[in-house]
Design an enzyme around this catalytic site. Structure first.
Site, PDB file in Angstrom:
ATOM      1  N   GLU A  26       0.848  -1.211   0.000  1.00  0.00           N
ATOM      2  CA  GLU A  26       0.000   0.000   0.000  1.00  0.00           C
ATOM      3  C   GLU A  26       0.876   1.251   0.000  1.00  0.00           C
ATOM      4  OE1 GLU A  26      -1.049   2.135   3.010  1.00  0.00           O
ATOM      5  OE2 GLU A  26      -0.550   0.832   4.704  1.00  0.00           O
ATOM      6  N   SER A 139     -13.026   2.229   9.481  1.00  0.00           N
ATOM      7  CA  SER A 139     -12.195   2.301   8.278  1.00  0.00           C
ATOM      8  C   SER A 139     -12.812   1.540   7.115  1.00  0.00           C
ATOM      9  CB  SER A 139     -10.814   1.715   8.567  1.00  0.00           C
ATOM     10  OG  SER A 139     -10.075   1.634   7.364  1.00  0.00           O
ATOM     11  N   LYS A 155      -1.964  -5.524  10.857  1.00  0.00           N
ATOM     12  CA  LYS A 155      -2.154  -5.313  12.280  1.00  0.00           C
ATOM     13  C   LYS A 155      -3.111  -4.158  12.476  1.00  0.00           C
ATOM     14  CE  LYS A 155       2.026  -5.868  13.337  1.00  0.00           C
ATOM     15  NZ  LYS A 155       2.008  -5.631  11.996  1.00  0.00           N
TER      16      LYS A 155
HETATM   17  N1  PSU Z   1      -2.019   2.443  10.150  1.00  0.00           N
HETATM   18  C1  PSU Z   1      -0.731   2.877  10.260  1.00  0.00           C
HETATM   19  N2  PSU Z   1      -0.192   3.613   9.279  1.00  0.00           N
HETATM   20  C2  PSU Z   1      -0.904   3.953   8.175  1.00  0.00           C
HETATM   21  C3  PSU Z   1      -2.250   3.462   8.051  1.00  0.00           C
HETATM   22  C4  PSU Z   1      -2.757   2.734   9.055  1.00  0.00           C
HETATM   23  O1  PSU Z   1      -0.092   2.623  11.243  1.00  0.00           O
HETATM   24  O2  PSU Z   1      -0.374   4.657   7.325  1.00  0.00           O
HETATM   25  C5  PSU Z   1      -3.024   3.802   6.806  1.00  0.00           C
HETATM   26  C6  PSU Z   1      -3.250   2.558   5.953  1.00  0.00           C
HETATM   27  O3  PSU Z   1      -3.053   2.921   4.606  1.00  0.00           O
HETATM   28  C7  PSU Z   1      -4.700   2.224   6.199  1.00  0.00           C
HETATM   29  C8  PSU Z   1      -5.288   3.613   6.385  1.00  0.00           C
HETATM   30  O4  PSU Z   1      -5.296   1.529   5.114  1.00  0.00           O
HETATM   31  O5  PSU Z   1      -4.318   4.277   7.159  1.00  0.00           O
HETATM   32  C9  PSU Z   1      -6.629   3.583   7.075  1.00  0.00           C
HETATM   33  O6  PSU Z   1      -7.168   4.878   7.080  1.00  0.00           O
HETATM   34  P1  PSU Z   1      -8.672   5.107   7.591  1.00  0.00           P
HETATM   35  O7  PSU Z   1      -8.638   4.827   9.061  1.00  0.00           O
HETATM   36  O8  PSU Z   1      -8.964   6.537   7.278  1.00  0.00           O
HETATM   37  O9  PSU Z   1      -9.525   4.145   6.834  1.00  0.00           O
HETATM   38 MN    MN Z   2     -11.907   6.706   8.987  1.00  0.00          MN
END
Ligand code: PSU
Ligand code: MN
Length: 301
Positions: A26, A139, A155
């Site tokens: 990602e 999410s 995780k």
């Molecule tokens: N957790 C981390 N670092 C990150 C992310 C999550 O420790 O960069 C990123 C990942 O790309 C994940 C996204 O898919 O955040 C989720 O964002 P949201 O909670 O807005 O869905």
């Molecule tokens: Mn969100």
């Protein structure tokens, strides 16, 4: 896939044609999840780790409205430097493509593109989850894990208990990798027992193949604890998370800004310790995902 505006890099394309192992990576973690300049460095290193296992890395992003699976180094730099890089989950894909923008893909967005390209293993630092506080911020990673057949070496942070419950309701298997408890991102333990755990990549592949044979459309989460030596002490982290959440509330942070905001606060509150653990677990997850991709390619005839 003809109508999808997608460019699979020649290297990734040829690996996929040969049935060679590929790991999707990602890119939101690079553009929005890590401070500069660590972000570019870790983006490059993840690719090198995957390559070091004889596996082809395929970092996912959108550049000028084209979905890219497999980035060049200059595209990676563009994402790491760019002030105007969108964060792409399922709902953002159409906007970024229609407006020909640049964007980094979350786990949800990356899984979608990996699936379009035919890649079955994705590595990340942490999947999104149910945010704490009993609100409605869940999410978009979670519903995509429930419908996109990609296996994520990942995780979770946030309300881990609610996140596990959500995945149970929506049929996402959560596999402890060498642990029978859900790891808590910065720490190895959460106190939340898992129903399913494995010792190695072959067992993950057996589960993936069974899911496929049963015609169950969806992904699974392989939950990998952070390496022993880099895990932060539970209590310390807990205090920092609580403080970061309070600040988010005070500042009225919401929607897609929440996760990047919390990560930045954690960086400040732990004097950079959180970024060190984050890097270590990203690297370790890239390794585990490579092992899974290798076992998968050895198993598929
Ligand atoms: N957790 C981390 N670092 C990150 C992310 C999550 O420790 O960069 C990123 C990942 O790309 C994940 C996204 O898919 O955040 C989720 O964002 P949201 O909670 O807005 O869905
Ligand atoms: Mn969100």
């Amino acid at each position: 896939m003809s109508k999808i505006p997608i460019d699979v890099s020649p290297e990734v394309d040829s690996a996929l044609r040969d049935g060679s192992p590929v790991v999707a990576l990602e890119s939101t973690v690079i553009a929005h999840g890590m401070p500069r300049p660590d972000n570019l460095e870790i983006g490059r290193r993840l690719g090198q780790i995957v390559r070091g296992h004889g596996v082809t890395p395929a970092t996912v992003a959108v550049i000028s409205g084209r979905v890219k699976v497999g980035l060049s180094d200059s595209e990676l730099e563009r994402l790491a430097d760019g002030a105007d890089v969108q964060k792409i989950s399922r709902r953002d894909f159409s906007t970024v493509v229609a407006r020909k923008l640049d964007g980094a893909t979350t786990v949800a967005g990356s899984m979608m593109a990996a699936h379009w390209a035919g890649i079955r293993v994705l590595a990340t630092g942490g999947i999104g989850g149910v945010h704490r506080g009993g609100g409605f911020d869940i999410s978009a990673d979670l519903p995509d894990l429930a419908r996109t057949p990609v296996c994520s070496g990942a995780k979770a942070i946030m309300d881990l208990s609610a996140t596990l419950e959500w995945m149970e309701t929506h049929g996402v298997p959560v596999i402890g990798y060498g642990v029978n408890e859900l790891p808590a991102f910065y720490t190895r333990r959460s106190g939340l027992a898992l129903d399913l755990w494995v010792d190695g990549p072959e067992q993950v592949v057996e589960l993936m193949q069974a899911q496929l044979r049963l015609g169950i459309v969806g992904g699974m989460v392989v939950a990998v604890p952070p390496p022993e030596q880099s895990a932060l002490l539970g209590a310390e982290v807990q205090a920092a998370i609580d403080q970061a959440l309070d600040m988010a509330q005070v500042e009225g942070v919401r929607g897609k800004d929440t996760t990047p905001f919390l990560l930045r606060q954690m960086d400040d509150l732990t004097s950079g310790e959180s970024v060190i653990v984050n890097k270590a677990l990203l690297e370790n997850n890239a390794k585990v995902a490579s092992h899974i991709a290798l076992a998968l390619s050895a198993s598929v005839l």
